[in-house]
Design a protein around this motif. Sequence first.
Motif, PDB file in Angstrom:
ATOM      1  N   ARG A 193      -4.442  -9.937  -0.138  1.00 28.15           N
ATOM      2  CA  ARG A 193      -5.243 -10.274   1.036  1.00 28.15           C
ATOM      3  C   ARG A 193      -4.304 -10.594   2.201  1.00 28.15           C
ATOM      4  O   ARG A 193      -3.152 -10.934   1.992  1.00 28.15           O
ATOM      5  CB  ARG A 193      -6.142 -11.477   0.743  1.00 28.15           C
ATOM      6  N   GLN A 235       2.037   2.538  -3.295  1.00 29.01           N
ATOM      7  CA  GLN A 235       1.048   2.951  -4.290  1.00 29.01           C
ATOM      8  C   GLN A 235       0.969   4.465  -4.405  1.00 29.01           C
ATOM      9  O   GLN A 235       0.947   5.166  -3.392  1.00 29.01           O
ATOM     10  CB  GLN A 235      -0.330   2.412  -3.920  1.00 29.01           C
ATOM     11  N   SER A 246       0.829  -1.210   0.000  1.00 29.42           N
ATOM     12  CA  SER A 246       0.000   0.000   0.000  1.00 29.42           C
ATOM     13  C   SER A 246       0.857   1.251   0.000  1.00 29.42           C
ATOM     14  O   SER A 246       0.601   2.199  -0.752  1.00 29.42           O
ATOM     15  CB  SER A 246      -0.926   0.022   1.223  1.00 29.42           C
ATOM     16  N   GLU A 303     -10.111   3.024  -4.117  1.00 27.36           N
ATOM     17  CA  GLU A 303     -10.879   1.961  -4.770  1.00 27.36           C
ATOM     18  C   GLU A 303     -10.046   1.214  -5.812  1.00 27.36           C
ATOM     19  O   GLU A 303     -10.157  -0.016  -5.933  1.00 27.36           O
ATOM     20  CB  GLU A 303     -12.159   2.519  -5.385  1.00 27.36           C
ATOM     21  N   ARG A 304      -9.219   1.930  -6.558  1.00 24.28           N
ATOM     22  CA  ARG A 304      -8.336   1.253  -7.532  1.00 24.28           C
ATOM     23  C   ARG A 304      -7.373   0.311  -6.811  1.00 24.28           C
ATOM     24  O   ARG A 304      -7.125  -0.798  -7.276  1.00 24.28           O
ATOM     25  CB  ARG A 304      -7.574   2.277  -8.367  1.00 24.28           C
ATOM     26  N   TRP A 305      -6.833   0.758  -5.687  1.00 26.64           N
ATOM     27  CA  TRP A 305      -5.910  -0.096  -4.928  1.00 26.64           C
ATOM     28  C   TRP A 305      -6.646  -1.307  -4.350  1.00 26.64           C
ATOM     29  O   TRP A 305      -6.163  -2.429  -4.427  1.00 26.64           O
ATOM     30  CB  TRP A 305      -5.226   0.700  -3.821  1.00 26.64           C
ATOM     31  N   ARG A 306      -7.802  -1.096  -3.790  1.00 30.66           N
ATOM     32  CA  ARG A 306      -8.542  -2.197  -3.176  1.00 30.66           C
ATOM     33  C   ARG A 306      -8.894  -3.280  -4.190  1.00 30.66           C
ATOM     34  O   ARG A 306      -9.011  -4.449  -3.843  1.00 30.66           O
ATOM     35  CB  ARG A 306      -9.798  -1.677  -2.502  1.00 30.66           C
ATOM     36  N   ALA A 307      -9.044  -2.909  -5.441  1.00 28.08           N
ATOM     37  CA  ALA A 307      -9.386  -3.885  -6.487  1.00 28.08           C
ATOM     38  C   ALA A 307      -8.251  -4.868  -6.750  1.00 28.08           C
ATOM     39  O   ALA A 307      -8.494  -5.980  -7.230  1.00 28.08           O
ATOM     40  CB  ALA A 307      -9.769  -3.157  -7.771  1.00 28.08           C
ATOM     41  N   VAL A 308      -7.013  -4.471  -6.441  1.00 27.84           N
ATOM     42  CA  VAL A 308      -5.860  -5.338  -6.730  1.00 27.84           C
ATOM     43  C   VAL A 308      -5.012  -5.651  -5.496  1.00 27.84           C
ATOM     44  O   VAL A 308      -4.026  -6.381  -5.593  1.00 27.84           O
ATOM     45  CB  VAL A 308      -4.960  -4.702  -7.818  1.00 27.84           C
ATOM     46  N   GLU A 322     -10.869   8.957  -2.922  1.00 26.77           N
ATOM     47  CA  GLU A 322     -11.670   7.733  -2.957  1.00 26.77           C
ATOM     48  C   GLU A 322     -11.326   6.897  -4.186  1.00 26.77           C
ATOM     49  O   GLU A 322     -11.233   5.673  -4.111  1.00 26.77           O
ATOM     50  CB  GLU A 322     -13.162   8.094  -2.963  1.00 26.77           C
ATOM     51  N   ASP A 323     -11.118   7.548  -5.336  1.00 24.56           N
ATOM     52  CA  ASP A 323     -10.773   6.824  -6.561  1.00 24.56           C
ATOM     53  C   ASP A 323      -9.473   6.045  -6.405  1.00 24.56           C
ATOM     54  O   ASP A 323      -9.385   4.883  -6.812  1.00 24.56           O
ATOM     55  CB  ASP A 323     -10.648   7.779  -7.752  1.00 24.56           C
TER      56      ASP A 323
END
Length: 97
Positions: free
Chosen positions: A72, A33, A30, A64-69, A60-61
């Motif tokens: 875990r 990024q 993270s 959200e882009r980071w959370r998509a990839v 927020e954008d």
Amino acid sequence: MEIIIAGKVLVDPAERDRFVEGHRDIVEQSRKQAGCLDLAITGDPLEPGRVNVFEHWESEDVLERWRAVAPRPSVSIAMSEVQVLKHEIANTRPPFD
């Protein structure tokens, strides 16, 4: 608008350090990024089963882009309580002006 995600999760005190270590890769990746201003998942120095969560993102954008990839956690440990909130930042200034 900048985003802060902050709060705490409670886990079994015997599992807390393993929980934090299981999120190490997420923290490392993270912070690399673009748009991640800060991120920490840490054990609390006073409460044995508490894990503090802090994320600061440019928008927020970006989040959200980071959370998509994002990877875990490498462990699955039950959380007995989750008190984490997302905040939209409208104003930022030094705390002691």
